[in-house]
Design a protein around this motif. Structure first.
Motif, short mmCIF file in Angstrom:
data_model
loop_
_atom_site.label_atom_id
_atom_site.label_comp_id
_atom_site.label_asym_id
_atom_site.label_seq_id
_atom_site.Cartn_x
_atom_site.Cartn_y
_atom_site.Cartn_z
N ALA A 134 0.87 -1.18 0.00
CA ALA A 134 0.00 0.00 0.00
C ALA A 134 0.90 1.22 0.00
O ALA A 134 1.09 1.86 1.01
N ASP A 135 1.48 1.49 -1.13
CA ASP A 135 2.39 2.63 -1.22
C ASP A 135 1.88 3.58 -2.29
O ASP A 135 2.17 3.41 -3.47
N PRO A 136 1.11 4.57 -1.89
CA PRO A 136 0.49 5.47 -2.88
C PRO A 136 1.50 6.26 -3.69
O PRO A 136 1.18 6.75 -4.77
N SER A 137 2.72 6.39 -3.18
CA SER A 137 3.69 7.19 -3.91
C SER A 137 4.33 6.44 -5.08
O SER A 137 4.95 7.04 -5.94
N ALA A 138 4.16 5.11 -5.09
CA ALA A 138 4.79 4.32 -6.16
C ALA A 138 3.90 4.29 -7.39
O ALA A 138 2.67 4.26 -7.29
N SER A 139 4.53 4.31 -8.56
CA SER A 139 3.76 4.21 -9.80
C SER A 139 3.18 2.80 -9.90
O SER A 139 3.67 1.88 -9.25
N PRO A 140 2.16 2.61 -10.75
CA PRO A 140 1.60 1.26 -10.91
C PRO A 140 2.65 0.24 -11.31
O PRO A 140 2.65 -0.89 -10.84
N GLU A 141 3.57 0.65 -12.19
CA GLU A 141 4.61 -0.29 -12.62
C GLU A 141 5.52 -0.66 -11.44
O GLU A 141 5.87 -1.81 -11.22
N PRO A 215 21.14 -8.65 -5.36
CA PRO A 215 20.55 -7.94 -4.22
C PRO A 215 20.40 -6.44 -4.50
O PRO A 215 19.38 -5.85 -4.15
N ASP A 216 21.37 -5.85 -5.17
CA ASP A 216 21.28 -4.41 -5.46
C ASP A 216 20.07 -4.07 -6.31
O ASP A 216 19.40 -3.05 -6.09
N GLU A 217 19.79 -4.91 -7.30
CA GLU A 217 18.63 -4.65 -8.16
C GLU A 217 17.34 -4.73 -7.35
O GLU A 217 16.43 -3.92 -7.52
N ILE A 218 17.28 -5.72 -6.47
CA ILE A 218 16.07 -5.88 -5.65
C ILE A 218 15.90 -4.66 -4.75
O ILE A 218 14.80 -4.09 -4.64
N LEU A 219 16.99 -4.22 -4.13
CA LEU A 219 16.91 -3.07 -3.24
C LEU A 219 16.53 -1.81 -4.01
O LEU A 219 15.73 -0.99 -3.53
N ALA A 220 17.08 -1.66 -5.19
CA ALA A 220 16.80 -0.46 -5.98
C ALA A 220 15.31 -0.36 -6.32
O ALA A 220 14.75 0.74 -6.39
N ALA A 221 14.68 -1.51 -6.49
CA ALA A 221 13.25 -1.50 -6.85
C ALA A 221 12.39 -0.95 -5.71
O ALA A 221 11.26 -0.51 -5.94
N PHE A 222 12.92 -0.97 -4.48
CA PHE A 222 12.13 -0.50 -3.34
C PHE A 222 12.48 0.92 -2.93
O PHE A 222 11.92 1.45 -1.97
N GLU A 223 13.43 1.52 -3.63
CA GLU A 223 13.75 2.91 -3.30
C GLU A 223 12.74 3.81 -3.97
O GLU A 223 12.32 3.58 -5.09
N SER A 224 12.34 4.87 -3.25
CA SER A 224 11.32 5.76 -3.82
C SER A 224 11.90 6.60 -4.93
O SER A 224 13.05 6.99 -4.88
#
Lengths: 224, 108
Positions: A134-141, A215-224
């Motif tokens: 539930a992260d309204p700031s993230a785009s749908p993608e 791991p870096d790619e996974i972490l990058a996906a969760f950065e705003s």
């Protein structure tokens, strides 16, 4: 209101600052038949250290325990003088012991009422499921990618790790149980628990890379 | 292949969840902490006791500005991975700062 770690009573402050005394001198003083004054000095030094280390974390009513910790630390230091190897100064070593005494006891008190049922089922086991995002700031993608990653990592945990490793991760990583207490719940010791979790991390690392991810790619996906 | 394409390729059919198993929910912040700890994982790591043995020496190097990360890399890696030990290390630093001067043995 924060406890002020500097407000040590004067009768304790009158102790001379003996931090320029060498480790060898400390050992000799503490081993001598007339060691009462050195013991008192050491206790005051350790108490001052513990007050700075912990004072802001305790309620005003709890600070009396610091004197108990300092006393217990002094006893531990005296009992272990022969194990001092001189790789650091005696006072550094003594402060290290004092910090360990204090944190061990504070963690034990904090977690003593945790029930086994609350933390770990006797059986069956633990399975990881992804949270609903539930992260309204993230785009749908972004939301889709993050949800996919939660599912993927949850699956990796369930497929790669042993039941015991999942229980350990649930206790330590999710419930935040300190290592000593988690080890007790799992009927093991902290060092074995650390190895168990280390092996789990290595397995997850291998699996992530085997899937062509990092791991870096996974972490990058969760950065705003 | 782009990252998201590789990711989608990994998400084939869901494994059926066994019944009567406690569900541990993987929140995003937990995933991030876990993946960070995986990223820091090394083939060989110290145990908590082994780290504790060297913590006083590590703290002195830190206070003297002598790059403890390079002198004792295994200790640094353990502190990066273990919250309990890191908490005690930071407490030790605060304790040592109450001394009038950094403790030093002249022969060292």
């Amino acid at each position: 209101m924060c406890y002020n770690p500097v407000s040590i009573p004067l009768w304790q402050l009158k102790v001379k600052p003996m931090t320029n005394r060498s480790s060898a001198d400390w050992l000799a003083e503490l081993r001598s038949p007339t060691n009462a004054e050195s013991i008192a000095e050491l206790r005051a030094i350790l108490l001052r250290g513990l007050s700075a280390a912990l004072g802001s974390r305790l309620n005003p009513g709890q600070t009396a325990v610091l004197e108990d910790f300092a006393q217990e630390a002094v006893l531990k230091v005296l009992a272990n003088l022969d194990t001092f190897r001189g790789e650091a100064h005696f006072l550094t070593w003594a402060h290290k012991i004092a910090v360990r005494v204090a944190y061990s006891e504070l963690r034990r008190q904090r977690w003593k009422d945790i029930s086994l049922d609350d933390l770990l089922p006797a059986d069956p086991g633990v399975d990881f499921t992804p949270a609903a995002l539930a992260d309204p700031s993230a785009s749908p993608e972004q939301q889709t990618i993050r949800q996919n990653l939660l599912e993927l990592v949850a699956r990796m945990i369930n497929e790669e790790l042993t039941e015991r490793q999942r229980q350990a991760m649930h206790a330590v990583l999710i419930k935040g149980v300190p290592m000593d207490q988690a080890a007790g719940l799992l009927n093991t010791n902290p060092n074995a628990l650390y190895k168990l979790l280390h092996d789990a991390r290595k397995r997850l690392d291998s699996r992530i890379r085997a899937q062509g991810l990092t791991p870096d790619e996974i972490l990058a996906a969760f950065e705003s | 292949m782009k990252f998201w394409q590789r990711l989608k390729a990994n998400l084939f059919s869901r494994r059926a969840a066994p019944s009567a198993v406690r569900q541990s929910v993987l929140e995003p912040v937990v995933l991030q902490n876990l993946v960070r700890s995986v990223k820091q994982t090394r083939p060989v790591e110290l145990s908590c006791d082994e780290c504790f043995e060297q913590l006083d020496r590590f703290a002195e190097l830190h206070l003297a500005g002598k790059a403890p990360r390079e002198a004792l890399p295994l200790v640094q890696e353990h502190l990066d991975a273990c919250g309990n030990c890191r908490e005690e290390f930071e407490a030790l630093l605060r304790s040592l700062q109450t001394l009038d001067q950094p403790p030093r043995d002249s022969a060292a």
